[in-house]
Structure formats: C-alpha cells, structure tokens
Design a protein around this motif. Structure first.
Motif, short mmCIF file in Angstrom:
data_model
loop_
_atom_site.label_atom_id
_atom_site.label_comp_id
_atom_site.label_asym_id
_atom_site.label_seq_id
_atom_site.Cartn_x
_atom_site.Cartn_y
_atom_site.Cartn_z
N GLY A 20 0.84 -1.19 0.00
CA GLY A 20 0.00 0.02 0.06
C GLY A 20 0.91 1.22 -0.12
O GLY A 20 2.08 1.17 0.32
N ARG A 21 -0.03 2.29 -0.35
CA ARG A 21 0.82 3.68 -0.44
C ARG A 21 -0.24 4.80 -0.23
O ARG A 21 -1.28 4.84 -0.63
N ILE A 66 1.28 6.83 -9.14
CA ILE A 66 1.49 5.94 -7.97
C ILE A 66 1.11 4.60 -8.10
O ILE A 66 1.78 3.59 -7.81
N GLY A 67 -0.19 4.34 -8.70
CA GLY A 67 -0.66 2.97 -8.90
C GLY A 67 0.21 2.11 -9.71
O GLY A 67 0.51 0.96 -9.40
N ILE A 68 0.57 2.52 -10.83
CA ILE A 68 1.63 2.01 -11.75
C ILE A 68 3.04 1.86 -10.89
O ILE A 68 3.78 0.67 -11.08
N THR A 98 -5.07 5.27 1.28
CA THR A 98 -4.05 4.43 1.11
C THR A 98 -4.40 3.47 -0.12
O THR A 98 -5.51 2.75 -0.02
N ILE A 99 -3.75 3.30 -1.22
CA ILE A 99 -4.04 2.64 -2.29
C ILE A 99 -3.14 1.39 -2.53
O ILE A 99 -1.86 1.57 -2.13
N LYS A 100 -3.66 0.14 -2.99
CA LYS A 100 -2.81 -0.76 -3.55
C LYS A 100 -3.38 -1.14 -5.13
O LYS A 100 -4.24 -0.95 -5.45
N THR A 101 -2.15 -1.71 -5.73
CA THR A 101 -2.58 -2.20 -7.11
C THR A 101 -2.83 -3.66 -7.09
O THR A 101 -1.62 -4.30 -6.41
N VAL A 119 1.53 -9.05 -23.85
CA VAL A 119 1.01 -9.64 -22.75
C VAL A 119 -0.09 -8.42 -22.21
O VAL A 119 0.79 -7.28 -22.07
N THR A 120 -1.03 -8.47 -21.96
CA THR A 120 -2.10 -7.60 -21.52
C THR A 120 -2.35 -7.96 -19.89
O THR A 120 -2.96 -8.84 -19.53
N GLU A 121 -2.01 -6.88 -19.11
CA GLU A 121 -2.16 -6.82 -17.58
C GLU A 121 -3.62 -5.98 -17.44
O GLU A 121 -3.41 -4.95 -17.72
N MET A 122 -4.41 -6.61 -16.60
CA MET A 122 -5.41 -5.77 -16.06
C MET A 122 -4.87 -5.30 -14.87
O MET A 122 -4.44 -5.86 -13.76
N VAL A 123 -4.90 -3.70 -14.56
CA VAL A 123 -4.39 -2.97 -13.50
C VAL A 123 -5.51 -2.69 -12.85
O VAL A 123 -6.24 -1.75 -13.55
#
Length: 149
Positions: A20-21, A66-68, A98-101, A119-123
């Motif tokens: 988290g951040r 921040i998320g990435i 506070t966010i998390k990815t 490759v495709t990632e869902m974020v």
C-alpha cells in the motif's frame, strides 16, 4: 526484485497485489507543480467545500503514477511497457487514502515482430476500503524464449 519472465511464462489469470501507499497533501502539491494542473478540485479546500466531494481530490494522473509505480517492485528484464489502454478513474482518492494495485494477466497474443509477444495486464487500484479507484490495461512487449536460446 528482478526477474526474467518470458512471453511463454505468463499465465492467464495470474495475479499479484502490491504494497500500500498513502496519498499525502505533499504528493498532490508536487504533482500539481510538475504537471501544471492547479485546478481547484485538487488545490482549493474552500472551493471544494461547495462541490459534491466536499474536499480536495487527488489528480487522476497522480493516482495512475502511484498505482503503476507500486508495480515496479518487480522488474522484468525481458519485457517492457508497450502502452496503456482503457484508463478510467472510477472513484475519487483523497488525502490520507491508502491505495494498492492488483495486476492480473488478462491476455496474450503474438506480436508482428518475430521473437516477441504482447501480454495484457488488467491493472486495478483500490483504496483502503477495497473500492476500485482506477482501472486500466497495461500492454507488455515480452521477449519469447525461443529468440533467446
């Protein structure tokens, strides 16, 4: 942590969650200065009291950054960012949130350039309440094992 995860190694549905951040007022002020985005939605607490959220919200571009950035705890030496698609900010993020990815492998497909695949990632970025605040697709250009001996 540094890894070598080739195109063939990615598994559809594989998921990882970052640490988290907490987003601070300093983050918002610095981001405004760097981006030039001084809209009152982010910078004017008194004006925000007259708006639906009643307090300043973090810039969407800050949450994206921040998320990435949280995902960079794992560095893949044989893949690189090809781009981002379908970016949405689904809920506001406030000072003190506070966010998390969460990163989930969504799709794999061939690339026109031999020796590479996409490759495709869902974020998905969630706040401390588990609410989705941002979502996008991250496209990776990944080396294939066969091209690397």
């Amino acid at each position: 942590m540094s890894i070598k995860q080739y195109f063939e190694d990615f598994e559809i549905g594989a998921t990882r969650v970052t640490k988290g951040r907490t987003v601070t007022e300093t983050d918002i002020v610095i981001h405004a200065g760097q981006s030039g985005d001084f809209f009152p939605h982010h910078m004017d607490a008194e004006w925000c009291k007259t708006q639906p959220f009643k307090k300043p919200i973090a810039h969407g571009t800050l949450i994206f950054t921040i998320g990435i950035g949280l995902t960079a705890e794992v560095i893949n030496e044989v893949a690189m960012t090809y781009g981002y698609e379908r970016l949405r900010f689904t809920k506001p993020v406030f000072i003190g949130d506070t966010i998390k990815t969460t990163v989930t492998i969504k799709e794999k497909k061939e690339h026109k350039k031999p020796g590479f695949g996409l490759v495709t990632e869902m974020v998905e970025v969630h706040n401390q309440l588990g609410e989705l605040v941002m979502v996008c697709e991250h496209i990776l250009l990944a080396n294939k094992k066969e091209s690397n001996g």
